[in-house]
Design a protein around this motif. Structure first.
Motif, mmCIF file in Angstrom:
data_model
loop_
_atom_site.group_PDB
_atom_site.id
_atom_site.type_symbol
_atom_site.label_atom_id
_atom_site.label_comp_id
_atom_site.label_asym_id
_atom_site.label_seq_id
_atom_site.Cartn_x
_atom_site.Cartn_y
_atom_site.Cartn_z
ATOM 1 N N GLY A 138 -1.674 10.399 -6.120
ATOM 2 C CA GLY A 138 -1.508 10.633 -4.686
ATOM 3 C C GLY A 138 -1.560 9.349 -3.883
ATOM 4 O O GLY A 138 -0.774 9.154 -2.951
ATOM 5 N N LYS A 139 -2.460 8.458 -4.244
ATOM 6 C CA LYS A 139 -2.584 7.163 -3.561
ATOM 7 C C LYS A 139 -1.300 6.356 -3.713
ATOM 8 O O LYS A 139 -0.797 5.774 -2.750
ATOM 9 N N LEU A 140 -0.757 6.326 -4.927
ATOM 10 C CA LEU A 140 0.488 5.594 -5.166
ATOM 11 C C LEU A 140 1.643 6.189 -4.361
ATOM 12 O O LEU A 140 2.491 5.451 -3.849
ATOM 13 N N CYS A 141 1.663 7.496 -4.209
ATOM 14 C CA CYS A 141 2.692 8.147 -3.389
ATOM 15 C C CYS A 141 2.520 7.775 -1.917
ATOM 16 O O CYS A 141 3.499 7.416 -1.241
ATOM 17 N N ARG A 142 1.292 7.827 -1.417
ATOM 18 C CA ARG A 142 1.037 7.481 -0.016
ATOM 19 C C ARG A 142 1.411 6.041 0.284
ATOM 20 O O ARG A 142 1.894 5.729 1.367
ATOM 21 N N GLU A 143 1.188 5.155 -0.678
ATOM 22 C CA GLU A 143 1.496 3.738 -0.497
ATOM 23 C C GLU A 143 2.975 3.434 -0.710
ATOM 24 O O GLU A 143 3.397 2.301 -0.517
ATOM 25 N N GLY A 144 3.748 4.418 -1.145
ATOM 26 C CA GLY A 144 5.174 4.200 -1.369
ATOM 27 C C GLY A 144 5.495 3.536 -2.692
ATOM 28 O O GLY A 144 6.635 3.122 -2.928
ATOM 29 N N LYS A 145 4.506 3.436 -3.567
ATOM 30 C CA LYS A 145 4.736 2.823 -4.873
ATOM 31 C C LYS A 145 5.373 3.809 -5.849
ATOM 32 O O LYS A 145 5.946 3.401 -6.850
ATOM 33 N N LEU A 146 5.226 5.099 -5.572
ATOM 34 C CA LEU A 146 5.896 6.154 -6.319
ATOM 35 C C LEU A 146 6.643 7.027 -5.325
ATOM 36 O O LEU A 146 6.188 7.215 -4.194
ATOM 37 N N TYR A 174 3.840 15.963 -5.383
ATOM 38 C CA TYR A 174 4.796 16.066 -6.481
ATOM 39 C C TYR A 174 5.487 14.723 -6.562
ATOM 40 O O TYR A 174 5.898 14.165 -5.546
ATOM 41 N N VAL A 175 5.573 14.180 -7.757
ATOM 42 C CA VAL A 175 6.069 12.822 -7.949
ATOM 43 C C VAL A 175 7.331 12.846 -8.808
ATOM 44 O O VAL A 175 7.446 13.632 -9.745
ATOM 45 N N SER A 176 8.247 11.968 -8.471
ATOM 46 C CA SER A 176 9.479 11.834 -9.239
ATOM 47 C C SER A 176 9.146 11.314 -10.630
ATOM 48 O O SER A 176 8.477 10.286 -10.782
ATOM 49 N N SER A 177 9.618 12.024 -11.637
ATOM 50 C CA SER A 177 9.379 11.593 -13.019
ATOM 51 C C SER A 177 9.982 10.217 -13.264
ATOM 52 O O SER A 177 9.398 9.386 -13.954
ATOM 53 N N VAL A 178 11.145 9.979 -12.680
ATOM 54 C CA VAL A 178 11.830 8.692 -12.863
ATOM 55 C C VAL A 178 11.005 7.565 -12.255
ATOM 56 O O VAL A 178 10.787 6.531 -12.895
ATOM 57 N N SER A 179 10.518 7.748 -11.031
ATOM 58 C CA SER A 179 9.745 6.675 -10.402
ATOM 59 C C SER A 179 8.437 6.431 -11.141
ATOM 60 O O SER A 179 7.971 5.295 -11.230
ATOM 61 N N LEU A 180 7.857 7.474 -11.707
ATOM 62 C CA LEU A 180 6.619 7.322 -12.476
ATOM 63 C C LEU A 180 6.864 6.513 -13.743
ATOM 64 O O LEU A 180 6.094 5.610 -14.070
#
Length: 70
Positions: free
Chosen positions: A31-39, A49-55
């Motif tokens: 969640g932190k990585l998503c909030r920071e725009g890293k994912l 929910y996170v993009s599998s590709v970006s992960l």
């Protein structure tokens, strides 16, 4: 909805909970990585929910950085 992939704009997203299990991170860290725009992520009903590709790209970059330091 937690275990089913989420499709938004033709892209597949997995829950942060599932991503944490697969990649060995905590749910909060995803969640932190998503909030920071890293994912690339989408927030749905309070859950990330996170993009599998970006992960996968994030993980490859992390491994590459670790190799460069060693």
């Amino acid at each position: 909805m937690e275990d089913k992939p989420l499709i938004v704009g033709g892209k597949s997203y997995i829950s942060s909970k599932r991503a944490a299990q697969v990649f060995g991170y905590t749910n909060d860290y995803i969640g932190k990585l998503c909030r920071e725009g890293k994912l690339e992520g989408e927030r749905v009903d309070g859950a990330w929910y996170v993009s599998s590709v970006s992960l996968r790209e994030f993980e490859v970059a992390r491994v590459d950085r670790a190799r460069e330091r060693s």
